[in-house]
Design a protein around this motif. Structure first.
Motif, PDB file in Angstrom:
ATOM      1  N   UNK A  26       0.745  -1.225   0.160  1.00  0.00           N
ATOM      2  CA  UNK A  26       0.128   0.062  -0.054  1.00  0.00           C
ATOM      3  C   UNK A  26       1.129   1.408  -0.141  1.00  0.00           C
ATOM      4  N   UNK A  27       0.248   2.280  -0.527  1.00  0.00           N
ATOM      5  CA  UNK A  27       1.132   3.666  -0.687  1.00  0.00           C
ATOM      6  C   UNK A  27       1.403   4.127   0.880  1.00  0.00           C
ATOM      7  N   UNK A  28       0.436   3.955   1.519  1.00  0.00           N
ATOM      8  CA  UNK A  28       0.587   4.459   2.965  1.00  0.00           C
ATOM      9  C   UNK A  28       1.818   3.706   3.892  1.00  0.00           C
ATOM     10  N   UNK A  29       2.029   2.326   3.598  1.00  0.00           N
ATOM     11  CA  UNK A  29       3.181   1.513   3.943  1.00  0.00           C
ATOM     12  C   UNK A  29       4.205   2.064   3.406  1.00  0.00           C
ATOM     13  N   UNK A  30       4.385   2.244   2.069  1.00  0.00           N
ATOM     14  CA  UNK A  30       5.733   2.782   1.536  1.00  0.00           C
ATOM     15  C   UNK A  30       5.880   4.210   1.829  1.00  0.00           C
TER      16      UNK A  30
END
Length: 556
Positions: free
Chosen positions: A239-243
């Motif tokens: 996910x973009x939030x994780x990255x």
């Protein structure tokens, strides 16, 4: 000019480097297909490396010990899912999705639908690498199964496979004879003896899913067949939030602030403080078990009491000790930050030491002990770095803490002894780049004289992942001038944080004492003694409590 040949250990080292560079690239990219072109480098590097823990990964037969090891560290049902989504903490705890926690790894996972599993990553990059390595192994093994049972490109399968499919999909109750028929079929499919099928069935079985072995093999093979016949590839996404969040100490900061605010609230912040990274039972039991359980401590002297408490049936005894501890100075902080690291704060002023084996020096002030549960890989730097920082106050000031020592007790792979032996390091070396952290260990080999265990002193190597070590690399570490005695995943990360806080940033006392001791969970150079061969069981009680006792004696 003579041809330059690489040694096997150099090839292995290069393979590990390729694995990590590839994983980082795939993570930054945001998605990939493990059995497609994008996953090819990862698969090839793992097959080149042939880690000890994955046994026969490069052979045609299925690797069962490695499979059990991996499955225990992955969420239940993952073999049925084609889509794996790595996320940060993004609010799934407040949804109807039930959290699935693997038996041997503390991480929250959520089954979104029949095809998708979400894995929550709050413990840093080491957690991502750990899961990706196990998944890559899993998909390589699944392809072996598919190739054994597929008869043609149209998807026709063997009679044995059809029988297994019928059993699993119809959730049939199995009698002894039916099971043995399936063992015979699986023996042929997996390339393993009938006796190993019987053993694997027992090892994989859980209370709720007795036929788990059949289900896991079926779903692994089924999805691998779909990849070959229908081109329905597994897909892994990040996910973009994780990255965005990973590497920014968001969870570590939240975790450490909670601990420091609790110290202020309990008016313990101006006291002498000692930090111990260990499990959540050995320090508490060492300080409180004897006088919580007077009857049992008379009939079970010394280690026998701790062995009794480690017994699965001793749940009531453990509850008594926890209750006594909470009334005599122990504050338990269950983690809500996302780090999955629980904490105990122990005010030793409230302990009646006459009822314990410890005899603290006479002083006006007894210390406060912070016990933090095990961190995981790179997470050790994040959590220790944040814990050693002063607390920012609302008026813009800072509260510094009088931290006198940091003690690390951990499990590690040993290279010079056997399971249950003890390692006392005098330096940590990072695998791959040879960054090194020599230090003065306040624990000495002589401290463990006469305890009846093998004790080894020397360098420890902090590896990127225990599941990536192979014999060639480990023999290089052992026999070269590095003289490595063991391998683990957190030591150099902890030491990096302690040195920065004490020697550079001035967050804690420059003369802070450090104590490291590890007990051997396995010897990866001995066949049958790798991590995949199982845990220590009650044989782990002696080294665990011996190290705990030595650390507490130094503190008190």
């Amino acid at each position: 000019m003579a041809e330059i040949k690489q040694s096997k250990s150099q090839e292995s080292s290069n393979a590990i480097e390729r694995i990590y560079i590839t994983m980082r690239h795939l993570f930054n990219r945001g998605f990939y297909k493990p059995m497609g072109v994008s996953g090819k480098t990862l698969r090839e590097a793992l097959l080149t490396l042939q880690p000890e823990i994955y046994g026969s990964i490069a052979e045609e037969k299925t690797e069962l010990d490695g499979l059990l090891y991996s499955i225990d560290r992955l969420p239940e049902g993952i073999t049925e899912c084609r889509f794996i989504n790595f996320t940060a903490e993004e609010g799934f705890t407040n949804s109807h999705f039930k959290s699935i926690i693997p038996t041997k790894r503390r991480r929250n996972c959520y089954r979104i639908d029949k095809d998708q599993m979400n894995i929550e990553i709050t413990r840093g990059r080491s957690d991502v690498y750990d899961v990706l390595t196990h998944l890559t192994f899993l998909y390589i093994e699944a392809q072996k199964i598919a190739k054994k049972v597929l008869l043609n490109d149209e998807g026709k399968v063997t009679r044995e496979w059809s029988h297994l499919e019928n059993t699993v999909l119809n959730n049939k109750k199995l009698g002894h004879q039916t099971k043995e028929v399936l063992f015979s079929y699986l023996s042929n499919i997996l390339g393993r003896p009938f006796s190993e099928m019987q053993l694997a069935y027992k090892q994989f079985a859980t209370k709720n899913i007795p036929n788990r072995f059949f289900e896991i093999i079926y779903w692994m093979g089924k999805l691998a067949i779909n990849e070959i016949v229908l081109d329905q590839k597994h897909e892994i996404t990040f996910s973009s939030i994780l990255r965005e969040r990973i590497g920014h100490h968001i969870y570590g900061d939240r975790w450490a602030t909670n601990i420091k605010e609790k110290l202020v609230e309990a008016n313990l912040h101006q006291r002498k403080i000692h930090i111990i990274s260990a499990n959540m039972h050995s320090v508490m039991n060492s300080l409180y078990a004897a006088y919580s359980l007077p009857k049992e401590s008379k009939s079970h002297q010394g280690l026998a009491l701790y062995e009794l408490m480690s017994n699965e049936k001793s749940d009531n005894l453990r509850k008594i000790v926890k209750n006594t501890a909470s009334k005599n100075g122990l504050i338990y902080l269950r983690d809500h930050s996302g780090t999955n690291i629980n904490v105990q704060i122990i005010d030793t002023e409230k302990i009646d030491f006459d009822k314990t084996i410890y005899n603290p020096k006479e002083s006006k002030e007894k210390p406060v002990i912070i016990v933090m549960d095990y961190a995981f890989g790179e997470q050790a730097y994040e959590t220790m770095d944040e814990l050693l920082k002063p607390l920012d106050t609302e008026d813009g000031g800072k509260i510094f803490f009088n931290i006198l020592s940091v003690s690390i007790m951990g499990k590690a792979g040993i290279l010079q002894g056997g399971k249950g032996d003890i390692m006392i390091p005098n330096a940590h070396v990072f695998e791959g780049n040879a960054d090194n952290y020599p230090f003065k260990n306040d624990l000495k080999k002589d401290d463990f004289k006469g305890v009846g265990l093998g004790v080894f002193k020397g360098t420890m190597v902090t590896v990127l992942g225990t599941s990536l070590q192979n014999r060639d690399l480990l023999e290089f570490f052992k026999y070269s001038t590095w003289k490595v005695i063991g391998l683990e995943m957190e030591g150099a990360h902890y030491q990096k944080a302690i040195q920065a806080a004490s020697q550079i940033r001035g967050n804690i006392n420059k003369n802070v004492k450090v104590r490291y001791a590890y007990y051997a969970s396995d010897n990866p150079l001995e066949t049958g003694s790798t991590l995949a061969s199982g845990g220590l069981g009650t044989s782990g009680v002696k080294p665990t409590y011996t190290i705990t006792e030595k650390i507490l004696c130094k503190i008190l």
